[in-house]
Design a protein around this motif. Structure first.
Motif, PDB file in Angstrom:
ATOM      1  N   GLN A 178     -32.376   0.644  33.299  1.00  9.65           N
ATOM      2  CA  GLN A 178     -32.123   0.004  34.538  1.00  9.65           C
ATOM      3  C   GLN A 178     -30.864   0.295  35.042  1.00  9.65           C
TER       4      GLN A 178
ATOM      5  N   SER B  35     -28.355   0.367  38.664  1.00  5.91           N
ATOM      6  CA  SER B  35     -27.834  -0.348  40.026  1.00  5.91           C
ATOM      7  C   SER B  35     -26.841   0.286  40.593  1.00  5.91           C
TER       8      SER B  35
ATOM      9  N   TYR C 291     -24.001  -1.146  43.564  1.00  4.96           N
ATOM     10  CA  TYR C 291     -23.229  -2.318  44.106  1.00  4.96           C
ATOM     11  C   TYR C 291     -22.023  -1.818  44.962  1.00  4.96           C
TER      12      TYR C 291
ATOM     13  N   PHE D 160     -24.382  -7.039  45.116  1.00  3.64           N
ATOM     14  CA  PHE D 160     -25.522  -5.991  44.683  1.00  3.64           C
ATOM     15  C   PHE D 160     -26.191  -5.286  45.905  1.00  3.64           C
TER      16      PHE D 160
ATOM     17  N   SER E  51     -31.515  -1.693  42.999  1.00  2.00           N
ATOM     18  CA  SER E  51     -31.591  -1.420  41.385  1.00  2.00           C
ATOM     19  C   SER E  51     -33.037  -0.932  41.403  1.00  2.00           C
TER      20      SER E  51
ATOM     21  N   ASN F 184     -35.662   0.392  37.715  1.00  2.00           N
ATOM     22  CA  ASN F 184     -36.025   0.439  36.418  1.00  2.00           C
ATOM     23  C   ASN F 184     -36.433   1.741  36.081  1.00  2.00           C
TER      24      ASN F 184
ATOM     25  N   THR G 271     -38.451  -1.012  42.106  1.00  2.00           N
ATOM     26  CA  THR G 271     -36.940  -1.286  42.772  1.00  2.00           C
ATOM     27  C   THR G 271     -36.660  -2.692  43.391  1.00  2.00           C
TER      28      THR G 271
ATOM     29  N   CYS H  11     -21.862   2.535  40.772  1.00  2.00           N
ATOM     30  CA  CYS H  11     -22.997   2.474  39.967  1.00  2.00           C
ATOM     31  C   CYS H  11     -22.733   2.091  38.921  1.00  2.00           C
TER      32      CYS H  11
ATOM     33  N   VAL I 296     -27.194  -1.252  33.768  1.00  2.00           N
ATOM     34  CA  VAL I 296     -27.380  -2.614  33.192  1.00  2.00           C
ATOM     35  C   VAL I 296     -27.494  -2.927  31.889  1.00  2.00           C
TER      36      VAL I 296
END
Length: 113
Positions: free
Chosen positions: A33, A35, A37, A47, A50, A52, A57, A95, A98
């Motif tokens: 996963q 993400s 930011y 945020f 994101s 996975n 998304t 980037c 997670v």
């Protein structure tokens, strides 16, 4: 050791587009996963989006319909396509893995009106 390297930032006028890239070096499992930011001067990191491993998304309301996150697992890379950019999108974009709690160094995006 896991490292994330972002690129693709720059300066554009409002309404323009940029495509950010984030390459993961190290354990591919850390790509599960990923993400994006961002942090503007004087503001907290927030945020953006994101994705996975099943390509599910999610997006912050402020970027829905303008930003698109995608991934290419063959090259351990996550992308953020940013269209219809606004001055309020100006920030350092980070980037994050997670699963492995690793951050990249960031890439600056500046949008002028």
């Amino acid at each position: 050791q896991v490292q994330l390297v972002e690129s693709g930032g720059g300066s554009v006028q409002a309404g323009g587009s940029l495509r950010l890239s984030c390459v993961l070096f190290g354990y591919s499992s850390c790509m599960y996963q990923m993400s994006w930011y961002r942090q503007a001067p004087g503001k907290e990191r927030e945020f953006v989006s994101s994705i996975n491993s099943g390509v599910g998304t999610s997006y912050a309301d402020s970027v829905k319909g303008r930003f698109t996150i995608s991934r290419d697992d063959a090259v351990n890379t996550v992308y953020l396509q940013m269209n219809s950019l606004k001055p309020e999108d100006t920030a350092m974009y980070y980037c994050k893995s997670v699963r492995c709690s690793v951050w990249g160094q960031g890439t600056q995006v500046t949008v002028s009106s």
